[in-house]
Write a protein that holds these residues in place. Structure first.
Motif, PDB file in Angstrom:
ATOM      1  N   LYS A 329       0.832  -1.223   0.000  1.00 41.15           N
ATOM      2  CA  LYS A 329       0.000   0.000   0.000  1.00 41.15           C
ATOM      3  C   LYS A 329       0.852   1.253   0.000  1.00 41.15           C
ATOM      4  CE  LYS A 329      -4.344  -1.527   0.924  1.00 41.15           C
ATOM      5  NZ  LYS A 329      -5.686  -1.127   0.855  1.00 41.15           N
ATOM      6  N   LYS A 330       0.193   2.362  -0.332  1.00 44.48           N
ATOM      7  CA  LYS A 330       0.850   3.670  -0.201  1.00 44.48           C
ATOM      8  C   LYS A 330       0.624   4.116   1.236  1.00 44.48           C
ATOM      9  CE  LYS A 330      -1.073   4.736  -4.630  1.00 44.48           C
ATOM     10  NZ  LYS A 330      -2.141   5.455  -5.252  1.00 44.48           N
ATOM     11  N   ILE A 331       1.692   4.173   2.012  1.00 45.71           N
ATOM     12  CA  ILE A 331       1.530   4.492   3.433  1.00 45.71           C
ATOM     13  C   ILE A 331       2.204   5.844   3.730  1.00 45.71           C
ATOM     14  CG2 ILE A 331       1.937   3.682   5.795  1.00 45.71           C
ATOM     15  CD1 ILE A 331       2.379   0.829   4.377  1.00 45.71           C
ATOM     16  N   PRO A 332       1.416   6.866   4.046  1.00 41.70           N
ATOM     17  CA  PRO A 332       2.018   8.161   4.388  1.00 41.70           C
ATOM     18  C   PRO A 332       2.931   7.994   5.604  1.00 41.70           C
ATOM     19  CG  PRO A 332      -0.363   8.358   4.117  1.00 41.70           C
ATOM     20  CD  PRO A 332      -0.051   6.893   4.137  1.00 41.70           C
ATOM     21  N   TYR A 333       4.062   8.682   5.586  1.00 44.74           N
ATOM     22  CA  TYR A 333       5.008   8.514   6.692  1.00 44.74           C
ATOM     23  C   TYR A 333       5.818   9.792   6.906  1.00 44.74           C
ATOM     24  CZ  TYR A 333       8.571   8.049   3.062  1.00 44.74           C
ATOM     25  OH  TYR A 333       9.393   8.300   1.987  1.00 44.74           O
ATOM     26  N   CYS A 334       6.542   9.805   8.022  1.00 37.57           N
ATOM     27  CA  CYS A 334       7.413  10.930   8.369  1.00 37.57           C
ATOM     28  C   CYS A 334       8.849  10.509   8.114  1.00 37.57           C
ATOM     29  CB  CYS A 334       7.289  11.187   9.859  1.00 37.57           C
ATOM     30  SG  CYS A 334       6.388  12.622  10.257  1.00 37.57           S
ATOM     31  N   ASP A 335       9.600  11.308   7.387  1.00 33.53           N
ATOM     32  CA  ASP A 335      11.000  10.905   7.182  1.00 33.53           C
ATOM     33  C   ASP A 335      11.858  11.353   8.378  1.00 33.53           C
ATOM     34  OD1 ASP A 335      11.521  13.564   6.888  1.00 33.53           O
ATOM     35  OD2 ASP A 335      11.935  13.483   4.730  1.00 33.53           O
ATOM     36  N   GLU A 336      13.174  11.111   8.272  1.00 33.43           N
ATOM     37  CA  GLU A 336      14.038  11.389   9.431  1.00 33.43           C
ATOM     38  C   GLU A 336      14.008  12.849   9.866  1.00 33.43           C
ATOM     39  OE1 GLU A 336      17.755   9.667   8.239  1.00 33.43           O
ATOM     40  OE2 GLU A 336      16.731   7.720   8.203  1.00 33.43           O
ATOM     41  N   SER A 337      13.798  13.739   8.895  1.00 31.55           N
ATOM     42  CA  SER A 337      13.784  15.165   9.260  1.00 31.55           C
ATOM     43  C   SER A 337      12.431  15.579   9.839  1.00 31.55           C
ATOM     44  CB  SER A 337      14.103  16.010   8.030  1.00 31.55           C
ATOM     45  OG  SER A 337      13.046  15.869   7.088  1.00 31.55           O
ATOM     46  N   GLY A 338      11.485  14.642   9.877  1.00 31.83           N
ATOM     47  CA  GLY A 338      10.169  14.960  10.444  1.00 31.83           C
ATOM     48  C   GLY A 338       9.177  15.417   9.390  1.00 31.83           C
ATOM     49  N   GLU A 339       9.602  15.429   8.124  1.00 30.38           N
ATOM     50  CA  GLU A 339       8.692  15.860   7.064  1.00 30.38           C
ATOM     51  C   GLU A 339       7.720  14.743   6.696  1.00 30.38           C
ATOM     52  OE1 GLU A 339       8.668  17.398   2.514  1.00 30.38           O
ATOM     53  OE2 GLU A 339      10.627  17.195   3.474  1.00 30.38           O
ATOM     54  N   ARG A 340       6.425  15.127   6.530  1.00 39.87           N
ATOM     55  CA  ARG A 340       5.427  14.106   6.182  1.00 39.87           C
ATOM     56  C   ARG A 340       5.416  13.874   4.675  1.00 39.87           C
ATOM     57  NH1 ARG A 340       0.886  11.383   7.921  1.00 39.87           N
ATOM     58  NH2 ARG A 340      -0.854  11.455   6.476  1.00 39.87           N
ATOM     59  N   ILE A 341       5.537  12.607   4.293  1.00 41.38           N
ATOM     60  CA  ILE A 341       5.570  12.256   2.875  1.00 41.38           C
ATOM     61  C   ILE A 341       4.321  11.443   2.531  1.00 41.38           C
ATOM     62  CG2 ILE A 341       6.954  11.144   1.048  1.00 41.38           C
ATOM     63  CD1 ILE A 341       8.878  12.884   2.515  1.00 41.38           C
ATOM     64  N   VAL A 342       3.654  11.837   1.450  1.00 44.74           N
ATOM     65  CA  VAL A 342       2.512  11.034   0.982  1.00 44.74           C
ATOM     66  C   VAL A 342       2.952  10.367  -0.320  1.00 44.74           C
ATOM     67  CG1 VAL A 342       0.076  11.066   0.299  1.00 44.74           C
ATOM     68  CG2 VAL A 342       0.897  12.654   2.053  1.00 44.74           C
ATOM     69  N   PRO A 343       3.310   9.102  -0.275  1.00 48.20           N
ATOM     70  CA  PRO A 343       3.878   8.453  -1.459  1.00 48.20           C
ATOM     71  C   PRO A 343       2.867   8.292  -2.595  1.00 48.20           C
ATOM     72  CG  PRO A 343       3.525   6.841   0.269  1.00 48.20           C
ATOM     73  CD  PRO A 343       3.147   8.164   0.852  1.00 48.20           C
ATOM     74  N   LYS A 344       3.385   8.334  -3.818  1.00 52.34           N
ATOM     75  CA  LYS A 344       2.498   8.163  -4.986  1.00 52.34           C
ATOM     76  C   LYS A 344       2.442   6.698  -5.395  1.00 52.34           C
ATOM     77  CE  LYS A 344       2.504  12.763  -6.922  1.00 52.34           C
ATOM     78  NZ  LYS A 344       3.335  13.476  -5.947  1.00 52.34           N
ATOM     79  N   GLN A 345       3.433   5.948  -4.957  1.00 51.10           N
ATOM     80  CA  GLN A 345       3.500   4.508  -5.260  1.00 51.10           C
ATOM     81  C   GLN A 345       3.506   3.729  -3.949  1.00 51.10           C
ATOM     82  OE1 GLN A 345       3.319   3.352  -8.282  1.00 51.10           O
ATOM     83  NE2 GLN A 345       3.377   5.427  -9.127  1.00 51.10           N
ATOM     84  N   PRO A 346       3.089   2.456  -3.990  1.00 54.03           N
ATOM     85  CA  PRO A 346       3.169   1.670  -2.757  1.00 54.03           C
ATOM     86  C   PRO A 346       4.588   1.703  -2.192  1.00 54.03           C
ATOM     87  CG  PRO A 346       1.928   0.474  -4.406  1.00 54.03           C
ATOM     88  CD  PRO A 346       2.488   1.687  -5.092  1.00 54.03           C
ATOM     89  N   ASN A 347       4.688   1.883  -0.878  1.00 52.69           N
ATOM     90  CA  ASN A 347       6.006   1.983  -0.237  1.00 52.69           C
ATOM     91  C   ASN A 347       6.151   1.032   0.947  1.00 52.69           C
ATOM     92  OD1 ASN A 347       4.052   3.466   1.168  1.00 52.69           O
ATOM     93  ND2 ASN A 347       5.598   4.646   2.239  1.00 52.69           N
ATOM     94  N   GLY A 348       5.140   0.193   1.155  1.00 53.29           N
ATOM     95  CA  GLY A 348       5.268  -0.712   2.295  1.00 53.29           C
ATOM     96  C   GLY A 348       4.124  -1.702   2.374  1.00 53.29           C
ATOM     97  N   TYR A 349       4.092  -2.409   3.495  1.00 51.34           N
ATOM     98  CA  TYR A 349       3.079  -3.457   3.682  1.00 51.34           C
ATOM     99  C   TYR A 349       2.140  -3.108   4.827  1.00 51.34           C
ATOM    100  CZ  TYR A 349       6.529  -6.295   1.137  1.00 51.34           C
ATOM    101  OH  TYR A 349       7.413  -6.777   0.221  1.00 51.34           O
ATOM    102  N   LYS A 350       0.856  -3.435   4.569  1.00 52.45           N
ATOM    103  CA  LYS A 350      -0.134  -3.435   5.644  1.00 52.45           C
ATOM    104  C   LYS A 350      -0.518  -4.885   5.873  1.00 52.45           C
ATOM    105  CE  LYS A 350      -2.379   1.034   5.072  1.00 52.45           C
ATOM    106  NZ  LYS A 350      -3.631   1.735   4.760  1.00 52.45           N
ATOM    107  N   PHE A 351      -0.983  -5.186   7.065  1.00 49.15           N
ATOM    108  CA  PHE A 351      -1.321  -6.571   7.415  1.00 49.15           C
ATOM    109  C   PHE A 351      -2.786  -6.627   7.816  1.00 49.15           C
ATOM    110  CE2 PHE A 351       3.096  -5.656   8.063  1.00 49.15           C
ATOM    111  CZ  PHE A 351       3.727  -6.710   7.424  1.00 49.15           C
ATOM    112  N   GLU A 352      -3.534  -7.460   7.093  1.00 46.43           N
ATOM    113  CA  GLU A 352      -4.987  -7.479   7.303  1.00 46.43           C
ATOM    114  C   GLU A 352      -5.535  -8.894   7.410  1.00 46.43           C
ATOM    115  OE1 GLU A 352      -6.490  -5.657   3.750  1.00 46.43           O
ATOM    116  OE2 GLU A 352      -6.211  -3.629   4.534  1.00 46.43           O
TER     117      GLU A 352
END
Ligand code: UTP
Length: 402
Positions: A329-352
């Motif tokens: 999934k595309k999972i919005p996240y905070c990078d090391e500098s604290g900036e919030r990134i909203v990815p345009k492509q899947p960047n990780g896994y969700k577990f359901e």
């Protein structure tokens, strides 16, 4: 719990440094999140796939049901009057495909007046209650992300004219998300990214919430569990309930005939003789295209996420593990500098976990075919197939004023 040891042993050094820098309430909240992580689940990279012998399942066609409608309605109505049925609205999803950040049920289907999905569903439920002269308790499953807003929405709308004591809310669990290297993602500076853990855990979350201790649930033997995003959802249908009770099956599934072999819908089948929902991408083309002698698709029963579950059987299987699905999934996240990134492509896994996997665990299931145009109008996408537009057209066809 030794936070440092836990994080290091699972390769989460980056979270360790976040934890070491955090202070006060934020640190405590982060520790609570870490303590709740299911590390075995987080290590999974592949979803469970059907591996047994898949065969078509027999079920009630629309004609079969019509032939016994009165008898089934009588059984179902009696059960509803005795308080044996509760309805469970699954509203914990994130509706990412629809692209709205509000609870999906708050989406307005109206064109000239306010017609939220929740309101449409409540209208359906009220119709049944008036026919049966009895109220059906409704438990609404929310997620940590939309719980407050959902409760507030119901309250603002006066619970859509339903008695408040018959409406309860419970929150589903959240599962941590990781990037493609298995590293926990941060949602905010001191918060691990999490997502609702799928609709498969509805019963355990419901039990844990304590809602079932309330008076209105004391006689409940059946749960009618349904998705928020089918605006023609026929809830607490006495005929469906009666047919399932009469069949002796521990679950019932409303199904529609697939429109074509390629339709992207899960299909109810048998796996090694046990009912199981096979996802469209799991069904090999030779099965998807197979036809019976009368020309009907052999694997034609598409599920519409409207199920009946018997309570005793749910209790019996409560400890059996439900498979976990690993989803990119595309999972919005905070990078090391604290900036919030909203990815345009899947960047990780969700577990359901998925409710459709409960069917196989329950051991028996009655497929009840319903007329698609009357009971199935899903709102999944912003445009195109199963969109707001297609659902609105079906509502109009069914006489609903938009
Ligand atoms: P979907 O599988 O369509 O997921 O949910 P979704 O989250 O609503 O939408 P997308 O995939 O992000 O676009 C089917 C039903 O299960 C509920 C949804 O609210 C919907 O009623 N659901 C889904 C939950 O209650 N919890 C979940 O974690 C996931």
């Amino acid at each position: 719990m030794d936070i440092k040891k836990v994080l290091l042993s699972h390769g989460q050094d980056h979270i360790l440094s976040v934890w070491q820098k955090a202070e006060g309430a934020q640190k405590t909240a982060l520790e609570r999140q870490i303590a709740q992580i299911d590390w075995d689940t987080l290590a999974l990279r592949e979803s469970v796939r059907p591996c047994g012998k898949i065969e078509p399942i027999a079920g009630f066609s629309v004609q079969d049901i019509a032939a016994c409608k009165e008898e089934f309605a009588k059984i179902g109505t009696a059960a509803i009057r005795e308080g044996k049925l509760a309805a469970v609205l699954l509203a914990g999803g994130q509706g990412t495909r629809l692209g709205s950040d509000k609870p999906k049920g708050a989406f307005n289907m109206g064109l000239t007046h306010d017609l939220p999905i929740f309101g449409l569903l409540m209208d359906r439920l009220k119709e049944v209650c008036s026919v049966c002269s009895a109220y059906v308790p409704l438990a609404v499953m929310t997620s940590g992300k939309n719980d407050e807003e959902t409760r507030a929405f119901f309250k603002e709308h006066g619970y859509f004219g339903y008695p408040e004591e018959y409406i309860g809310f419970f929150v589903q669990d959240t599962a941590a998300c990781v990037d493609f290297n298995g590293k926990l993602l941060l949602e905010e500076k001191n918060t691990i990214a999490g997502a609702p853990n799928g609709n498969g855990g509805w019963y355990s979350s419901l039990v844990r919430s304590g809602l079932l201790q309330e008076k209105v649930y004391r006689n409940v033997q059946w749960f009618n569990v349904f998705a928020v995003d089918n605006v023609l959802q026929n809830i607490a249908d006495p005929v469906f309930l009666g047919a399932t009770i009469a069949s002796g099956c521990k679950t019932g599934a409303k199904v529609v005939k697939k429109t074509c072999p390629e339709e992207r819908v899960g299909v109810l089948c048998l796996e090694d003789g046990v009912p199981r929902v096979v996802e469209y991408y799991e069904l090999p083309p030779e099965m998807a295209f197979a036809r019976d002698a009368d020309g009907e698709l052999s694997y034609r029963f598409g599920v519409i996420l409207n199920y009946l579950f018997e309570k005793n059987k749910l209790e019996e299987i409560a400890d059996k593990g439900i498979p976990v699905h690993v989803v990119e999934k595309k999972i919005p996240y905070c990078d090391e500098s604290g900036e919030r990134i909203v990815p345009k492509q899947p960047n990780g896994y969700k577990f359901e976990t998925l409710i459709l996997d409960l069917i196989a665990l329950m051991g028996s299931c009655l497929p009840c075919e319903v007329v698609r145009e009357r009971e199935f109008a899903p709102v999944k996408n912003a445009q195109g197939v199963d969109s707001v537009e297609t659902a609105r057209a079906l509502l109009i066809k069914n006489g609903v004023k938009l």
